[in-house]
Every structure is written in structure tokens, then in C-alpha cells.
Design an enzyme around this catalytic site. Sequence first.
Site, PDB file in Angstrom:
ATOM      1  N   ASN A  10       0.870  -1.177   0.000  1.00 56.64           N
ATOM      2  CA  ASN A  10       0.000   0.000   0.000  1.00 56.64           C
ATOM      3  C   ASN A  10       0.909   1.230   0.000  1.00 56.64           C
ATOM      4  OD1 ASN A  10      -1.711   2.090   0.560  1.00 56.64           O
ATOM      5  ND2 ASN A  10      -2.646   1.139   2.367  1.00 56.64           N
ATOM      6  N   LYS A  17       3.245   0.809   3.155  1.00 59.19           N
ATOM      7  CA  LYS A  17       2.848  -0.210   4.131  1.00 59.19           C
ATOM      8  C   LYS A  17       2.954  -1.552   3.429  1.00 59.19           C
ATOM      9  CE  LYS A  17      -0.833   1.878   6.831  1.00 59.19           C
ATOM     10  NZ  LYS A  17      -2.270   1.937   6.986  1.00 59.19           N
ATOM     11  N   ARG A  89      -2.818  -2.075  -3.178  1.00 58.01           N
ATOM     12  CA  ARG A  89      -3.962  -1.181  -2.990  1.00 58.01           C
ATOM     13  C   ARG A  89      -3.788  -0.027  -3.977  1.00 58.01           C
ATOM     14  NH1 ARG A  89      -4.804   3.600   0.957  1.00 58.01           N
ATOM     15  NH2 ARG A  89      -7.035   3.921   0.750  1.00 58.01           N
ATOM     16  N   HIS A 178     -12.339   4.026   0.535  1.00 57.44           N
ATOM     17  CA  HIS A 178     -12.393   3.078   1.665  1.00 57.44           C
ATOM     18  C   HIS A 178     -13.251   1.844   1.329  1.00 57.44           C
ATOM     19  CE1 HIS A 178     -11.899   6.781   4.512  1.00 57.44           C
ATOM     20  NE2 HIS A 178     -10.713   6.261   4.221  1.00 57.44           N
ATOM     21  N   GLY A 208     -11.104   7.065  10.394  1.00 50.41           N
ATOM     22  CA  GLY A 208      -9.660   7.071  10.664  1.00 50.41           C
ATOM     23  C   GLY A 208      -9.184   8.496  10.462  1.00 50.41           C
ATOM     24  N   ASN A 209      -7.980   8.675   9.885  1.00 53.10           N
ATOM     25  CA  ASN A 209      -7.587  10.038   9.520  1.00 53.10           C
ATOM     26  C   ASN A 209      -8.530  10.566   8.445  1.00 53.10           C
ATOM     27  OD1 ASN A 209      -5.359  10.599  11.219  1.00 53.10           O
ATOM     28  ND2 ASN A 209      -4.200   9.056  10.082  1.00 53.10           N
ATOM     29  N   GLY A 210      -8.843   9.715   7.482  1.00 56.37           N
ATOM     30  CA  GLY A 210      -9.929  10.007   6.547  1.00 56.37           C
ATOM     31  C   GLY A 210     -11.172   9.305   7.067  1.00 56.37           C
ATOM     32  N   ARG A 239      -9.223  17.314   7.137  1.00 55.79           N
ATOM     33  CA  ARG A 239     -10.061  17.707   5.986  1.00 55.79           C
ATOM     34  C   ARG A 239     -11.418  18.186   6.473  1.00 55.79           C
ATOM     35  NH1 ARG A 239      -9.629  12.163   2.959  1.00 55.79           N
ATOM     36  NH2 ARG A 239      -7.668  11.645   3.942  1.00 55.79           N
ATOM     37  N   CYS A 282      -7.378  12.306  17.021  1.00 54.92           N
ATOM     38  CA  CYS A 282      -8.582  12.211  17.849  1.00 54.92           C
ATOM     39  C   CYS A 282      -8.235  11.982  19.325  1.00 54.92           C
ATOM     40  CB  CYS A 282      -9.455  11.080  17.321  1.00 54.92           C
ATOM     41  SG  CYS A 282     -11.047  11.002  18.089  1.00 54.92           S
ATOM     42  N   ARG A 283      -7.142  11.229  19.585  1.00 56.37           N
ATOM     43  CA  ARG A 283      -6.764  10.966  20.991  1.00 56.37           C
ATOM     44  C   ARG A 283      -6.459  12.247  21.730  1.00 56.37           C
ATOM     45  NH1 ARG A 283      -2.905   6.256  18.963  1.00 56.37           N
ATOM     46  NH2 ARG A 283      -2.750   7.844  17.362  1.00 56.37           N
ATOM     47  N   GLY A 332     -13.157   4.725  14.944  1.00 59.21           N
ATOM     48  CA  GLY A 332     -14.335   3.868  15.116  1.00 59.21           C
ATOM     49  C   GLY A 332     -14.048   2.655  15.986  1.00 59.21           C
ATOM     50  N   GLU A 384      -8.075  -4.353   5.754  1.00 57.67           N
ATOM     51  CA  GLU A 384      -8.042  -4.182   4.298  1.00 57.67           C
ATOM     52  C   GLU A 384      -6.984  -5.077   3.660  1.00 57.67           C
ATOM     53  OE1 GLU A 384      -7.972  -0.166   5.690  1.00 57.67           O
ATOM     54  OE2 GLU A 384      -8.762   0.507   3.767  1.00 57.67           O
TER      55      GLU A 384
HETATM   56  P1  ADP Z   1      -5.632   5.999   8.611  1.00 61.01           P
HETATM   57  O1  ADP Z   1      -6.894   6.599   8.075  1.00 61.01           O
HETATM   58  O2  ADP Z   1      -4.422   6.842   8.330  1.00 61.01           O
HETATM   59  O3  ADP Z   1      -5.466   4.519   8.305  1.00 61.01           O
HETATM   60  P2  ADP Z   1      -6.303   5.120  11.293  1.00 61.01           P
HETATM   61  O4  ADP Z   1      -7.461   4.275  10.826  1.00 61.01           O
HETATM   62  O5  ADP Z   1      -5.139   4.446  11.907  1.00 61.01           O
HETATM   63  O6  ADP Z   1      -5.799   6.126  10.187  1.00 61.01           O
HETATM   64  O7  ADP Z   1      -6.928   6.152  12.363  1.00 61.01           O
HETATM   65  C1  ADP Z   1      -6.179   7.172  12.930  1.00 61.01           C
HETATM   66  C2  ADP Z   1      -7.074   7.902  13.940  1.00 61.01           C
HETATM   67  O8  ADP Z   1      -7.487   6.971  14.957  1.00 61.01           O
HETATM   68  C3  ADP Z   1      -6.354   9.048  14.647  1.00 61.01           C
HETATM   69  O9  ADP Z   1      -7.205  10.187  14.705  1.00 61.01           O
HETATM   70  C4  ADP Z   1      -6.171   8.493  16.051  1.00 61.01           C
HETATM   71  O10 ADP Z   1      -6.191   9.507  17.015  1.00 61.01           O
HETATM   72  C5  ADP Z   1      -7.406   7.616  16.201  1.00 61.01           C
HETATM   73  N1  ADP Z   1      -7.233   6.693  17.318  1.00 61.01           N
HETATM   74  C6  ADP Z   1      -6.366   5.659  17.432  1.00 61.01           C
HETATM   75  N2  ADP Z   1      -6.456   5.113  18.685  1.00 61.01           N
HETATM   76  C7  ADP Z   1      -7.400   5.821  19.347  1.00 61.01           C
HETATM   77  C8  ADP Z   1      -7.949   5.772  20.684  1.00 61.01           C
HETATM   78  N3  ADP Z   1      -7.531   4.871  21.566  1.00 61.01           N
HETATM   79  N4  ADP Z   1      -8.910   6.663  21.004  1.00 61.01           N
HETATM   80  C9  ADP Z   1      -9.326   7.596  20.121  1.00 61.01           C
HETATM   81  N5  ADP Z   1      -8.855   7.689  18.867  1.00 61.01           N
HETATM   82  C10 ADP Z   1      -7.908   6.839  18.488  1.00 61.01           C
END
Ligand code: ADP
Length: 400
Positions: A10, A17, A89, A178, A208-210, A239, A282-283, A332, A384
Site C-alpha cells: 500500500n 505499508k 492497494r 475506503h 480514521g484520519n480520513g 479535511r 482524535c486521541r 471507530g 483491508e
Molecule cells: P488511517 O486513516 O491513516 O489509516 P487510522 O485508521 O489508523 O488512520 O486512524 C487514525 C485515527 O485513529 C487518529 O485520529 C487516532 O487519534 C485515532 N485513534 C487511534 N487510537 C485511538 C484511541 N484509543 N482513542 C481515540 N482515537 C484513536
Amino acid sequence: MNNDFILVLNCGSSSLKFSLINPANGSTLLSGLAERLLSEHAIINIKYNGDKQQYAVSTPFDHQTAISCLVAQLNQLNLTDCITAIGHRVVHGGETYCQPTLINDDVKAAIKNLARLAPLHNPANLTGIIAAEAAFPALKQVAIFDTAFHQTMPEKAYIYGIPYALYKQHGIRRYGFHGTSHYFVAQQAANVIDKPLAQCSFISAHLGNGCSIAAIKDGKSVDTSLGMTPLEGVMMGTRSGDIDPGIIFHLINQLNYSVQDVDNMLNKESGLLGVSGISNDCRTVEAAYIEGHDPQAALALDVFCYRIAKAIAGFTASLTTLDGIIFTGGIGENSDVVREKVICQLGLLNFNIDTDANLAMRFGKSGLITAECSRSVWVIATNEEWVIAEQTAQLLNQEA
Ligand code: ADP
């Protein structure tokens, strides 16, 4: 060593990745990430048998050198012979590709041509394909497109309210992204309720980030929130998601933004980062919200969750039945706060959270998080890479 692993690649614009996966059961023999490629901080992490190895690398370190480094490692671990094929991917397949596709010169040309719709992603994907072909000339390579799952959307879901000629002449329409993740979690949820996927209807939220939401009817995508580009829909890490398009003219005409400024602002400075002012992660935003002294962090989470709930409620218009909602992606799968806020917003549709179950569902755990009287909501960890490995193996078995 069994000769039955797929190397899944990917390639992002500055990352690679990779994982070596058994397509039959999804088990991962080796995985890793090369990050910050083309910068002086490039680094590659490889995990094998539970051991993590980190390699500092000499610059310039690009996708090609990252793949060479991976190949050297695979050779050293005697793993090269167990790779049967390579699954890539690929972000944008336009309207041409709705199935896993064996890569040849025509497919590479099409991926290059589709870079007009995904200028950040498709060129990187193609670089990965070319580098992998050079490294593994004897192996077949398969492209799995992120847009493919959404190619079943009806016209009413993918046509924008703009002159139709822009669609016909330039392909301006909703494609969605996605897709591999939405498909995987829908299949897993169908397994949980013990029904064939073709008889299931879900709304899945990949956060996720997206972030994107998808309406899945009879196992097929019938609508999704991301559009022609990954900027539309719900708010994301950096975004904006949907805004009034008139804001863009206001920024350019009244506030002297250049087109590039608007692009940067909407793609890189908005979302959780833009509203909270502290982070796109998000954390971090959640921690500030829980501490209780940061009204902007609280607002960012409120906007984020409200818009997800609004999108989910909107997508009920695409369905005639609903087996349940699925949360996946980093947020999620891990954020009980986001899930609770979203579900509380959906009380009118008969969703009620089970607080303890919601709190317990994190770090890769999957399960139901709603009360007995409620419609179902599941957390399902996405995978994925497994879908890419599985579909690559299936295609090659059909061809054999
Ligand atoms: P990508 O879209 O790059 O694959 P990910 O699916 O890994 O990204 O998601 C990244 C997001 O998930 C970030 O905003 C991160 O803060 C959030 N995240 C990961 N672990 C936690 C957690 N324990 N609580 C809240 N958000 C989390």
C-alpha cells in the site's frame, strides 16, 4: 515454509505499508511501514514473528529503496520463496475497474491516466507497482481498487447537481473511497448475524484520519459520503468534509486566498485540527475534551460526531431495511467517546448504547455495543490487507 503468502503493498505519497499475508485466514507473517519517504527523517519498521526492527536509512529514501530494503529483509529471512503474488492497494479505479485486476501495461496506463482524479495517490500507487515488478519480475501483480466496491451506486447517488456534461466529458461524479474496508466490515457483520451478505443492509462508518460513511443494501454499496475526491462528506482529521462551495469564492474574492491556499486550508488545516486548534489526532482532542478545560476541543468533537450522526441518518434514505451500524477505522475501533456521542444523537431511530460494552470495545476487539432494546451497532476491526490478499489469491486461482 508453505508457498502460499501474498505480499500486500500500500503505497502512499510518502509511505509504504507492506504485509505478508496468508489469504486463507488473514494471518500475517511479516508486516511493516516505511514512513516519511523522500525526507531526511525516512525510517522503516519491520515486524516479523513478534519482533520489531527499526532501520534508520540513508537519504534520499524513496519507494524504490524502501522496496529494495524489504526485499533484502525477505531474502535474509528466507521468505521470498513463499510469496505467490503481489496485491496492490490502488486508490482510484474510476468507472473502469470494479473488480480485482491483473496488472499489465494497459492497467498501468489506466492507473496513470486516473491520476487526474487522485493526483496524490495514484502516482504513488504506480511507483509501488513498478518498483515491485522490478524486484519480483516472476510474480503476478494484482490491483485492488479503493473505489471498486462503490461502483454499484445508482446514478442518483453519484451524479452531482451540476451540468451533466461535466460527468460525461470529464468524469466528475461521486466515486467514494475506503471500499475495501466497508466491504470487509460488512462481510464480518453478516457473519455475526449469520446471514449471507447479499441479504444484509448496513450503514458502515470508517473513521480514521480520513472518514467515510457507506450505505450497503443487499451487500452492495448504494451510497457513500466521500465524493470525486476524499474531501467530501463528514469532517475528518485535517479535511473539512462538506462546506458551502460559496465559501471558496468568498475566500478567493474577498479574503485574497490563492487556489493553493484554499486547497491547503480545506485538506490540511481543517477538520478536528482546524476546529480544535490543537491536533488532528482524535486521541489528543478527546483527552483535552475529557479534561474539560478546552471548549474548542469539545466543539471539535461535537461537530465531528454530529456530522457523522447526520450522515448516518441521511443514509437511511438509501435503504429499506437496516440490520445495523458498523464502526471501524482507528477512531471507530477505539474511541468510546465518539461512538457514544454519535449513537446518542440517533435515539429517534431507536439506537441505545450499552455503556459498558462500548467502553470495553477497543484495541482490535469487535462486538455489539448497543442495549437489548436497541437496533444493533457493532465495532468491527477492519483488515483491508486481508481483503487485498484474499482477492489477489482468488483472481489468480480463477486465472489458473
Ligand atoms: P488511517 O486513516 O491513516 O489509516 P487510522 O485508521 O489508523 O488512520 O486512524 C487514525 C485515527 O485513529 C487518529 O485520529 C487516532 O487519534 C485515532 N485513534 C487511534 N487510537 C485511538 C484511541 N484509543 N482513542 C481515540 N482515537 C484513536
